[in-house]
Structure formats: C-alpha cells, structure tokens
Scaffold this active site. Structure first.
Site, short mmCIF file in Angstrom:
data_model
loop_
_atom_site.label_atom_id
_atom_site.label_comp_id
_atom_site.label_asym_id
_atom_site.label_seq_id
_atom_site.Cartn_x
_atom_site.Cartn_y
_atom_site.Cartn_z
N TYR A 172 -8.06 -15.62 -16.03
CA TYR A 172 -6.94 -15.52 -16.97
C TYR A 172 -6.87 -14.09 -17.45
CZ TYR A 172 -8.83 -20.32 -17.35
OH TYR A 172 -9.37 -21.56 -17.09
N ARG A 173 -5.73 -13.45 -17.30
CA ARG A 173 -5.61 -12.04 -17.65
C ARG A 173 -5.89 -11.80 -19.14
NH1 ARG A 173 0.55 -12.65 -17.45
NH2 ARG A 173 1.08 -12.77 -19.66
N TRP A 186 -5.12 -17.96 -21.22
CA TRP A 186 -5.26 -19.21 -20.49
C TRP A 186 -4.05 -20.05 -20.83
CZ3 TRP A 186 -10.65 -19.21 -22.93
CH2 TRP A 186 -10.59 -19.47 -24.29
N GLY A 191 -8.19 -25.02 -17.56
CA GLY A 191 -9.49 -25.45 -18.06
C GLY A 191 -9.92 -24.78 -19.35
N GLU A 232 -16.77 -24.94 -10.98
CA GLU A 232 -16.42 -23.94 -9.96
C GLU A 232 -17.66 -23.38 -9.27
OE1 GLU A 232 -14.78 -24.16 -12.86
OE2 GLU A 232 -12.67 -24.20 -12.30
N ASP A 281 4.43 -9.69 -13.77
CA ASP A 281 3.61 -10.80 -13.29
C ASP A 281 3.73 -11.04 -11.79
OD1 ASP A 281 1.92 -13.08 -13.71
OD2 ASP A 281 2.73 -13.15 -15.74
C1 LIG Z 1 -4.95 -12.46 -10.13
C2 LIG Z 1 -4.77 -13.76 -10.85
C3 LIG Z 1 -4.40 -13.75 -12.19
C4 LIG Z 1 -4.23 -14.95 -12.89
N1 LIG Z 1 -3.88 -14.91 -14.21
C5 LIG Z 1 -3.77 -16.06 -14.91
C6 LIG Z 1 -3.48 -16.04 -16.30
O1 LIG Z 1 -3.29 -14.98 -16.90
N2 LIG Z 1 -3.40 -17.23 -16.96
C7 LIG Z 1 -3.60 -18.43 -16.32
O2 LIG Z 1 -3.55 -19.47 -16.97
N3 LIG Z 1 -3.86 -18.49 -14.99
C8 LIG Z 1 -3.96 -17.33 -14.27
N4 LIG Z 1 -4.25 -17.37 -12.94
C9 LIG Z 1 -4.38 -18.67 -12.27
C10 LIG Z 1 -5.70 -19.35 -12.56
O3 LIG Z 1 -6.77 -18.50 -12.30
C11 LIG Z 1 -5.80 -20.61 -11.70
O4 LIG Z 1 -4.78 -21.50 -12.08
C12 LIG Z 1 -7.15 -21.28 -11.78
O5 LIG Z 1 -7.17 -22.39 -10.91
C13 LIG Z 1 -7.45 -21.75 -13.17
O6 LIG Z 1 -8.67 -22.42 -13.19
P1 LIG Z 1 -8.93 -23.66 -14.17
O7 LIG Z 1 -8.24 -24.82 -13.55
O8 LIG Z 1 -10.39 -23.77 -14.22
O9 LIG Z 1 -8.32 -23.29 -15.47
C14 LIG Z 1 -4.42 -16.18 -12.23
C15 LIG Z 1 -4.79 -16.18 -10.89
C16 LIG Z 1 -4.98 -14.99 -10.20
C17 LIG Z 1 -5.38 -15.04 -8.76
MN LIG Z 2 -11.63 -25.37 -13.70
#
Ligand SMILES: Cc1cc2nc3c(=O)[nH]c(=O)nc-3n(C[C@H](O)[C@H](O)[C@H](O)COP(=O)(O)O)c2cc1C
Ligand SMILES: [Mn+2]
Length: 480
Positions: A172-173, A186, A191, A232, A281
């Site tokens: 999450y950025r 997030w 998650g 993960e 984005d």
């Molecule tokens: C480069 C990159 C940047 C991302 N930035 C965000 C973000 O800012 N916020 C977000 O919610 N997901 C972002 N994502 C997507 C999440 O990493 C992705 O949905 C991931 O599966 C989340 O994991 P989780 O299900 O454990 O939350 C990004 C993905 C990538 C590849």
């Molecule tokens: Mn997860």
C-alpha cells in the site's frame, strides 16, 4: 533461488537485464521519467539502478520486475505456466494407495511443511538501528508533477489482526507527510484496512512494520491477492522453496523479513485520518485526494549500505503489469479448483487488472457465461472486475484481435450484456460514488437453443486441410 534482493540484482546484471546509471539523477520526477521510458520500451525495458540519486548516498532500483523474463527469474521458474502446473499438482495431490506411493509423495509433503517462516536473530535488516531517524534520509521519489508529495511505492506493509494475531502483508503506497509521518493507503477492501478496522473497534493503536527492498519473492507476495486469513509468507515460502527468515522488530511486536534492506517501524492511531493524494496512479490518471490513516514512525532499522527498491505506476504498460501477470497465472489453478470450467483468463495491460478481463470457458449448460460473471463478481479481488468478457473455450483470450472479432460477431447487445452493481476498485473515479458502481458482463459465447436462440449458429469459414497444405507449398515457392 535468490537469498535476497542483492542476489537477484547481481543475477540480472550478469544476464545484462539491468542497466546502471552512474550520472546523478534527481528523485524529484527525473528517476520516474527515466523509469517510464524504460517501461514503455520493447518488452518492458531493463531494470534500472540509479547509483547516485541527487542528494542521497542510497542507490535507487526501479523496474526490477518489469519484464516477463525478470518476473520469471524473480519467482525461480522458466515460465509462469510452469508455475501454474506446479500449483495445480500441489492442489491435486492424489491419496497414496500404499507404502511405495506414500514414499514417492514425500518430497511434496516436505515442501508443504517447509513453507512456514522461521524466526532468526540478528537479521541484516537491523545492522543499523536508529530511533531518531527520519524519512528525509531516504531517496523517496516524487513520481508525477501533480502528486501530493513523495511516495513510497513498493512497501511491504506488515500488520497483525489485533484479535486473532493473523498476519497480513500488503503493498500500500505511503505518502510522506513529514520526516516521521506518512499516509497509509490501504483501501477499505484490503487486509491492512481490516486489521485497522478491528483495532479501531477496540479503540487500540495498530502496530505496523514496513519492509523495503525485501527479497523478490516476498516483494511479489505482498502484491498477491491472497484470500483473507491466508498468510502471504506461506505463498512466499512456496515460491522461494525455502522457509522465509523473519526477525523481531525493535519497537513493535511484529516480525519482518530478516534480509530486507530497510525497515520502518511504527503505528497507526484509531480514528486519525489525513488527506492523502493526489497521486498519478496505475490507471494512468491522478487519483483524487481522500482521507486515509496516518503512519507514525518509531524507528528505522537498515543494513549498513542499503539500496532503495521502488516502482513507478502510471499509464500502462508499467512494471506492475508483470506483477499482476504472475498473480493471474498463480491463482488460475486455485480458481479452477472451485470453477473447473474456466479454461483461461486474460487481464490485458490496458485494462489495469480490474477494468477488463477476458475469460474462456468450457460451456456446459444454458446461462453458463452469466454464472462465470457472478463467480468473478463474488470472488476475492476479482469482485472489482468492471467489464467481463466470456468466450467459448476455442477462443484465445490472449489475442485481443481475436477477442474483438468474436465479441463483435457473437453478441446481440440487447440479449448478451449483463449489467449489475457492486463494490468497485477505490481507484475507479468513473463511478458516481467511491468504491460502489456499475459492472458489465458480455456473454460472447455461442448461443444455444436452450438459451432461446433458435436460428442456426454460423460455422467459421476455414479451408480444407488439403487446400491449406497446398497453400503452404505455394507460399514457400513464391518466397513469401
Ligand atoms: C505497485 C503497487 C502499488 C499498490 N498500491 C496500493 C495502494 O496504495 N493501496 C491498496 O489498497 N492497494 C495497493 N496495491 C494493491 C495491493 O497490494 C493488492 O491488492 C494486494 O493483494 C493487497 O493485499 P491484501 O489482500 O493482503 O490487502 C498496490 C499494488 C502494487 C503492485
Ligand atoms: Mn492479505
């Protein structure tokens, strides 16, 4: 497999897949602009190592995963389809019939039990521990001119569910607000946001640890759409073919990958929000500013000589396309376990994962294409799918020219388009409301009498085998 990011980068350099840039390049827009050029060149361009980001001693690496070849190297496979096959085999373990069979299965069983992470002391990520450090010391980039500030774009965000202690890792950025605080982007479906929701309900602070420049398999795993509650690190362990080494944080009750280069420790308070954005984005447009939780830094630990791994998102194709490609292949066998009639899935780069997905199916009963749409709209992060095109199994979903041809010839828009409403990606600014909007499914399969189509479905015009052979001969003679 690589033991850490350095091993990966050294191998990329040996294979001439990494370009060093010795000239000073500014973290303000310039590194992003160079990276964008690389991403837009044939095949995704090389990985880039900026040795001297202007004003910093810490080198910056971008586009490390930005080609099919590098993505495969990162995951230790020859092709992503090999990985699909391997996962499929793992999921279809036959019951052993006798002693000999059981013995034959041992390597696989070992591999399963070897997935669990293990805790080690003194990880390289803690060679230097500084409680007073600030984010101003890191070469964090400003990516696009309209951005709200500098953003950490490839962090591995570690949290634990305050009630169950289940771990989550997500990318999450993080927008740098000042030296000690950042945004925590997030999105509500993710998650990390769920853990924060629980913490807020309990009125408690949520501890957070962020690993930067971790090993390639982990960096990928943090982006993977793992079902909620599945660690993960198990996926990472499976992909790395070894247990992941974890080290206890210094100021928070969390563990981080021992071989990361930099770790940010801190917490998010219940109830606190701050305006985050805008940010150029991965849609290729700026996403709107919105209120997000705030990360407070308590400690920075790092290696003696860290490297800062980052990524640029923007108009596709960009590096994240290849991370998504890997997820598409890794999760297809798992999806097929409950929906075996799915033959193949394609997320075209231009569709940015959620805007457009093409699915081919082994159509077995009337209305089958609509069932598939509903599966997608109800399954994990696939729920975000805005446009779903369903085709028969003989259509190559990876050939968008073929898909366009089939959609054009196979649909009656009044009959074959299914509209619905549901949760949409937070980044979808076309919807009237944030995170809630419309979806469209297009049934481009051949229609059956049992679906109300009583005319004769046309056959494709293809020549005979004999004439095709003759054509091949003639074609050779005329040298075409
Ligand atoms: C480069 C990159 C940047 C991302 N930035 C965000 C973000 O800012 N916020 C977000 O919610 N997901 C972002 N994502 C997507 C999440 O990493 C992705 O949905 C991931 O599966 C989340 O994991 P989780 O299900 O454990 O939350 C990004 C993905 C990538 C590849
Ligand atoms: Mn997860």
């Amino acid at each position: 497999m690589y033991s850490d990011l350095d091993g990966f980068l050294a191998d990329l350099e040996r294979r001439k897949l990494l370009t060093r840039i010795a000239e000073p390049v500014s973290p303000e827009l310039e590194i992003a602009a160079v990276t964008d050029r690389a991403c837009k060149s044939a095949g995704g361009g090389p990985a880039l190592l900026f040795e001297k980001p202007t004003g910093f001693d810490i080198p910056v690496v971008s586009n490390a995963f930005g080609s099919l070849e590098r993505m495969c190297l990162a995951l230790g496979v020859k092709s992503l389809d090999d990985l699909s096959k391997e996962i499929d085999e793992l999921l279809t373990l036959p019951m052993p019939k006798g002693m000999m069979d059981a013995l034959k299965m041992l390597p696989l069983v070992n591999r399963m039990s070897d997935l669990m992470p293990k805790t080690v002391k003194d990880g390289p990520c803690q060679e230097v521990v500084r409680h007073e450090a600030t984010l101003d010391e890191l070469p964090i980039l400003t990516c696009w001119p309209g951005d709200g500030g500098r953003y950490i774009t490839l962090p591995l965000v570690f949290t634990k569910d305050p009630e169950t202690s289940m771990r989550n890792i997500g990318t999450y950025r993080m927008q740098v607000f000042d030296g000690r605080t950042t945004g925590m982007h997030w999105q509500r479906h993710k998650g990390g946001a769920q853990h924060h929701r629980v913490a807020e309900r309990l009125g408690r602070r949520l501890e957070v640890a962020i690993a930067l420049s971790a090993d390639p398999v982990l960096t990928y795993a943090a982006t993977a759409p793992m079902p909620e509650g599945l660690d993960e690190l198990l996926l990472a362990g499976f992909l790395a073919r070894r247990r992941i080494d974890m080290t206890r944080c210094v100021t928070v009750d969390l563990e981080v990958p021992a071989n990361a280069h930099i770790v940010l420790e801190g917490y998010v308070e219940p109830g606190e929000r701050r305006r985050e954005g805008p940010f150029g984005d991965h849609t290729g447009f700026y996403s709107q500013p919105d209120d997000f939780p705030v990360f407070h830094l308590t400690c920075v630990t790092s290696r003696q000589r860290p490297t800062y791994l980052t990524t640029i998102v923007g108009r596709p194709p960009m590096e994240d396309y290849y991370l998504g490609l890997a997820s598409g292949r890794i999760f297809l066998p798992m999806i097929r376990k409950t929906v075996p009639e799915i033959v193949d899935i394609h997320f075209p780069a231009e569709g940015i994962f959620h805007n457009l997905v093409v699915v081919s199916i082994d159509k077995r009963y009337p209305g089958h294409a609509r069932k598939i749409m509903n599966v997608f709209w109800g399954l994990g992060q696939l729920m975000f799918s805005k446009t779903i095109i369903v085709v028969d199994r003989d259509v190559n979903v990876h050939d968008m020219s073929e898909v366009a041809w089939i959609v054009g010839t196979h649909i009656d828009p009044l009959r074959d388009v299914q509209m619905t409403r549901g949760p949409v990606d937070d980044l979808d600014d076309a919807a009237d409301l944030p995170a809630y909007g419309g979806k469209m499914g297009i049934d481009a399969t051949r229609k059956w009498a049992s679906e109300g189509y009583t005319r004769r479905w046309p056959e494709p015009a293809v020549t005979t085998e004999q004439a095709a052979r003759r054509a091949a001969e003639i074609w050779k003679q005329v040298g075409a």
